[in-house]
Design a protein around this motif. Structure first.
Motif, PDB file in Angstrom:
ATOM      1  N   GLY A 216       0.920  -1.453   0.100  1.00  0.00           N
ATOM      2  CA  GLY A 216       0.091  -0.102  -0.032  1.00  0.00           C
ATOM      3  C   GLY A 216       0.769   1.259  -0.060  1.00  0.00           C
ATOM      4  N   LYS A 217       0.389   2.407  -0.637  1.00  0.00           N
ATOM      5  CA  LYS A 217       1.007   3.407  -0.599  1.00  0.00           C
ATOM      6  C   LYS A 217       1.361   4.127   0.704  1.00  0.00           C
ATOM      7  N   HIS A 218       0.534   3.898   1.534  1.00  0.00           N
ATOM      8  CA  HIS A 218       0.734   4.464   2.967  1.00  0.00           C
ATOM      9  C   HIS A 218       1.547   3.615   3.898  1.00  0.00           C
ATOM     10  N   MET A 219       1.947   2.539   3.516  1.00  0.00           N
ATOM     11  CA  MET A 219       2.613   1.422   4.334  1.00  0.00           C
ATOM     12  C   MET A 219       3.941   1.890   4.660  1.00  0.00           C
ATOM     13  N   THR A 220       4.482   1.546   5.802  1.00  0.00           N
ATOM     14  CA  THR A 220       5.594   1.821   6.232  1.00  0.00           C
ATOM     15  C   THR A 220       6.813   0.984   5.849  1.00  0.00           C
ATOM     16  N   LEU A 221       7.822   1.317   5.690  1.00  0.00           N
ATOM     17  CA  LEU A 221       9.108   0.570   5.216  1.00  0.00           C
ATOM     18  C   LEU A 221       9.094  -0.788   6.004  1.00  0.00           C
ATOM     19  N   GLU A 222       8.888  -0.690   7.454  1.00  0.00           N
ATOM     20  CA  GLU A 222       8.907  -1.943   8.100  1.00  0.00           C
ATOM     21  C   GLU A 222       7.995  -2.936   7.544  1.00  0.00           C
ATOM     22  N   ASP A 223       6.449  -2.428   7.445  1.00  0.00           N
ATOM     23  CA  ASP A 223       5.496  -3.300   6.964  1.00  0.00           C
ATOM     24  C   ASP A 223       5.869  -3.813   5.765  1.00  0.00           C
ATOM     25  N   ALA A 224       6.518  -2.939   4.901  1.00  0.00           N
ATOM     26  CA  ALA A 224       6.856  -3.622   3.510  1.00  0.00           C
ATOM     27  C   ALA A 224       7.779  -4.760   3.659  1.00  0.00           C
ATOM     28  N   TYR A 225       8.702  -4.512   4.588  1.00  0.00           N
ATOM     29  CA  TYR A 225       9.872  -5.641   4.619  1.00  0.00           C
ATOM     30  C   TYR A 225       9.380  -6.797   5.170  1.00  0.00           C
ATOM     31  N   ARG A 226       8.296  -6.547   6.182  1.00  0.00           N
ATOM     32  CA  ARG A 226       7.493  -7.865   6.654  1.00  0.00           C
ATOM     33  C   ARG A 226       6.754  -8.676   5.611  1.00  0.00           C
ATOM     34  N   CYS A 227       6.028  -7.716   4.840  1.00  0.00           N
ATOM     35  CA  CYS A 227       5.275  -8.280   3.938  1.00  0.00           C
ATOM     36  C   CYS A 227       6.006  -8.925   2.878  1.00  0.00           C
ATOM     37  N   ILE A 228       7.273  -8.451   2.177  1.00  0.00           N
ATOM     38  CA  ILE A 228       7.873  -9.194   1.306  1.00  0.00           C
ATOM     39  C   ILE A 228       8.695 -10.283   1.727  1.00  0.00           C
ATOM     40  N   GLY A 229       9.185 -10.066   3.146  1.00  0.00           N
ATOM     41  CA  GLY A 229       9.758 -11.156   3.532  1.00  0.00           C
ATOM     42  C   GLY A 229       8.908 -12.477   3.744  1.00  0.00           C
ATOM     43  N   LEU A 230       7.672 -12.332   4.144  1.00  0.00           N
ATOM     44  CA  LEU A 230       6.728 -13.450   4.303  1.00  0.00           C
ATOM     45  C   LEU A 230       6.303 -13.835   3.123  1.00  0.00           C
ATOM     46  N   SER A 231       6.381 -13.299   1.973  1.00  0.00           N
ATOM     47  CA  SER A 231       6.242 -13.828   0.650  1.00  0.00           C
ATOM     48  C   SER A 231       7.068 -14.700   0.123  1.00  0.00           C
ATOM     49  N   CYS A 232       8.482 -14.220   0.520  1.00  0.00           N
ATOM     50  CA  CYS A 232       9.529 -15.126  -0.024  1.00  0.00           C
ATOM     51  C   CYS A 232       9.414 -16.539   0.703  1.00  0.00           C
ATOM     52  N   LEU A 233       9.143 -16.273   2.150  1.00  0.00           N
ATOM     53  CA  LEU A 233       9.121 -17.438   2.869  1.00  0.00           C
ATOM     54  C   LEU A 233       8.001 -18.127   2.714  1.00  0.00           C
ATOM     55  N   ARG A 234       6.854 -17.806   2.162  1.00  0.00           N
ATOM     56  CA  ARG A 234       5.584 -18.498   1.698  1.00  0.00           C
ATOM     57  C   ARG A 234       6.132 -19.581   0.492  1.00  0.00           C
ATOM     58  N   GLN A 235       6.963 -18.970  -0.367  1.00  0.00           N
ATOM     59  CA  GLN A 235       7.042 -19.588  -1.580  1.00  0.00           C
ATOM     60  C   GLN A 235       8.222 -20.693  -1.336  1.00  0.00           C
ATOM     61  N   ILE A 236       9.097 -20.525  -0.262  1.00  0.00           N
ATOM     62  CA  ILE A 236      10.015 -21.726   0.409  1.00  0.00           C
ATOM     63  C   ILE A 236       9.195 -22.628   0.725  1.00  0.00           C
TER      64      ILE A 236
END
Length: 501
Positions: A216-236
């Motif tokens: 989301g455009k109003h997302m913090t960088l921390e939330d983005a980091y967590r969201c991206i990391g969980l996406s990578c982890l789900r793929q694994i």
């Protein structure tokens, strides 16, 4: 949505879990025993499952309950339930609770109930505890042992399920790690519903590619980091069942998820550096997966480039090596170290464990908007790529590989933040980086093949002769390919997505 973790328990360890002192000490009351009978329902066309939804009717000590669940994530699932007067499902009662509008409309369809039919069932002995947490909340803990049946086909299961409705998810994974110290647990993977549907079709789950990351455009960088990391982890995690079946494409996609996660960790190194144990675990897993993948590529890809001979004997020898490493990989993925790493990663990302005192410093870039914080991260990736290209001797295979890694990290960075970047420009940027990766990837495959074939070239016979011939052929083709890199590399030196915003 609740946070849920399912862990496989060896049948021989069930009683050890039931009598585990930590559960006894932390439980609010004595454990409760249940005998559950669940019947899953769907239409003949499997409309519910096609929409990522399962529906079952449960009999628990002569009381009836219907439960709908989404199948969107291994650890985050939507779940809704309602009591029933008898054993027939009434999906319209659940439609009032379900938040995704598409699923609510599906369940509210007046004609749905009449088309539902039983598709499979399970019988479970369940032992449950309510685990008290320090802040007064509680964590649900259930030990299940039973059988899932689809027609005349049966499969046994024994697993531990931990559920947290709200609060710090790290609590859940810390409890799992503590239990794992005494009892050999493994990540559960597919739900009972997914296993039941797999038995219906007798088709294994396909390899899982990287999902589109929604920011989301109003997302913090921390939330983005967590969201991206969980996406990578789900793929694994999602590709684990396929890798355990020795599926080549599942291994490839599991490695992609791991590479994406390692690229993310590198990108955020100065903002949210993980503990050394996680970093070492990622390096270890990368090495374990990479060994089998290298031989897969040689047998199923690189040898296809060879002209002038039919390297059939060599291909068979390479495939034998790949098969042996796939078999060895089963021990790796069943090993306690793999379970520990996955639990640590989930706890790290879901529990935001980079926060030293439970909160971010006010001036931390992680606390600011991702739209601002992503720029220095993208610039870092761009400059690293340009620096390595400028210093590159195209005939230097290790240096080419470093450029390939830098290009991959730059592409991943742009893909991670795609929703927050100019769409057309981002697609052009990632497309050019992808083209470079393909060129460099082929040359790297040739270099890896040379190393692998060195071990097959000694001695006499058809395989050593073919290995020596192929090494020479690939060396010549690789040298020519290196010379053709000059122009595409020159164009990429000045390529910047950060200058186009």
């Amino acid at each position: 949505m609740e946070t849920e973790l399912t862990l496989k328990v060896p049948p021989s360890a069930l009683e050890r879990v039931r009598s585990h002192p930590m559960l006894a000490e932390r439980a609010k009351d004595d454990p409760r025993e249940h005998h559950l009978t669940d019947t899953w329902y769907d239409t003949p066309e499997r409309d519910l499952w096609k929409h990522g939804l399962s529906l079952r009717v449960r009999n628990d000590n002569d009381s009836w309950l219907q439960i709908a669940r989404t199948a969107s994530s291994l650890h985050r699932r939507g779940e809704w339930e309602s009591a029933l007067p008898g054993g027939q499902p009434q999906p319209e009662l659940l439609a009032r609770q379900v938040k995704p509008a598409e699923l609510a409309r599906l369940l509210a369809d007046p004609g749905l109930a009449g088309r539902l039919e039983p598709v499979f069932l399970s019988s479970t002995r369940r032992t449950t505890w309510d685990i008290a947490l320090p802040d007064g909340r509680q964590l649900g803990c259930a030990l299940d042992a039973g059988d899932i049946a689809c027609g005349d086909r049966h499969a046994q299961f024994s697993e531990l399920e931990l559920e947290l409705e709200r609060g710090d998810p790290a609590e859940l994974f810390e409890l799992a790690l503590a239990l794992h110290e005494d009892i050999p647990l493994e990540l559960g993977g597919a739900s009972l519903a997914a296993r039941g549907y797999a038995m219906l079709t007798d088709e294994p789950a396909p390899a899982v590619k990287a999902e589109r990351i929604r920011l989301g455009k109003h997302m913090t960088l921390e939330d983005a980091y967590r969201c991206i990391g969980l996406s990578c982890l789900r793929q694994i995690e999602a590709n684990l069942p396929g890798v355990l079946r020795k599926d080549v494409e599942s291994l490839h996609q599991m490695r992609v998820g791991l590479r994406r996660l390692r690229a993310l960790v590198d990108m955020f190194e100065k903002l949210a550096a993980p503990p050394e144990a996680i970093r070492e675990g990622l390096d270890w897993l990368s090495g374990e997966l990479g060994a089998a993948r290298d031989w897969d590529v040689l047998a199923g890809g690189t040898l296809d480039h060879v002209k002038g001979i039919d390297p059939a004997a060599l291909r068979t020898a390479a495939q034998d090596k790949a098969n042996a490493l796939h078999k060895q990989l089963l021990h790796t993925l069943h090993a306690p170290r793999y379970t520990v790493l996955m639990l640590q990663l989930n706890g790290w990302l879901r529990g935001r464990q980079w926060r030293a005192d439970g909160a971010l410093p006010g001036k931390s870039p992680l606390a600011g908007r991702a739209t601002r914080g992503l720029l220095p991260l993208l610039c870092k990736a761009e400059k690293r790529l340009a620096r390595r290209i400028k210093a590159l001797d195209p005939q230097d295979a290790p240096a080419r590989h470093k450029v390939r890694i830098a290009a991959k990290k730059a592409r991943y960075a742009a893909e991670f933040f795609h929703d927050l970047l100019p769409g057309k420009r981002t697609r052009r940027y990632t497309s050019r980086l992808s083209d470079l990766q393909d060129r460099l990837g082929t040359l790297n495959d040739f270099a890896v093949a040379d190393r692998l074939l060195d071990g097959l070239a000694a001695g006499h016979g058809q395989v050593p002769r073919q290995a020596s011939w192929v090494r020479g052929y690939l060396a010549a083709v690789g040298e020519s390919g290196g010379q053709e890199l000059a122009k595409p590399l020159k164009r990429l030196v000045k390529l910047r997505i950060t200058r186009q915003r």
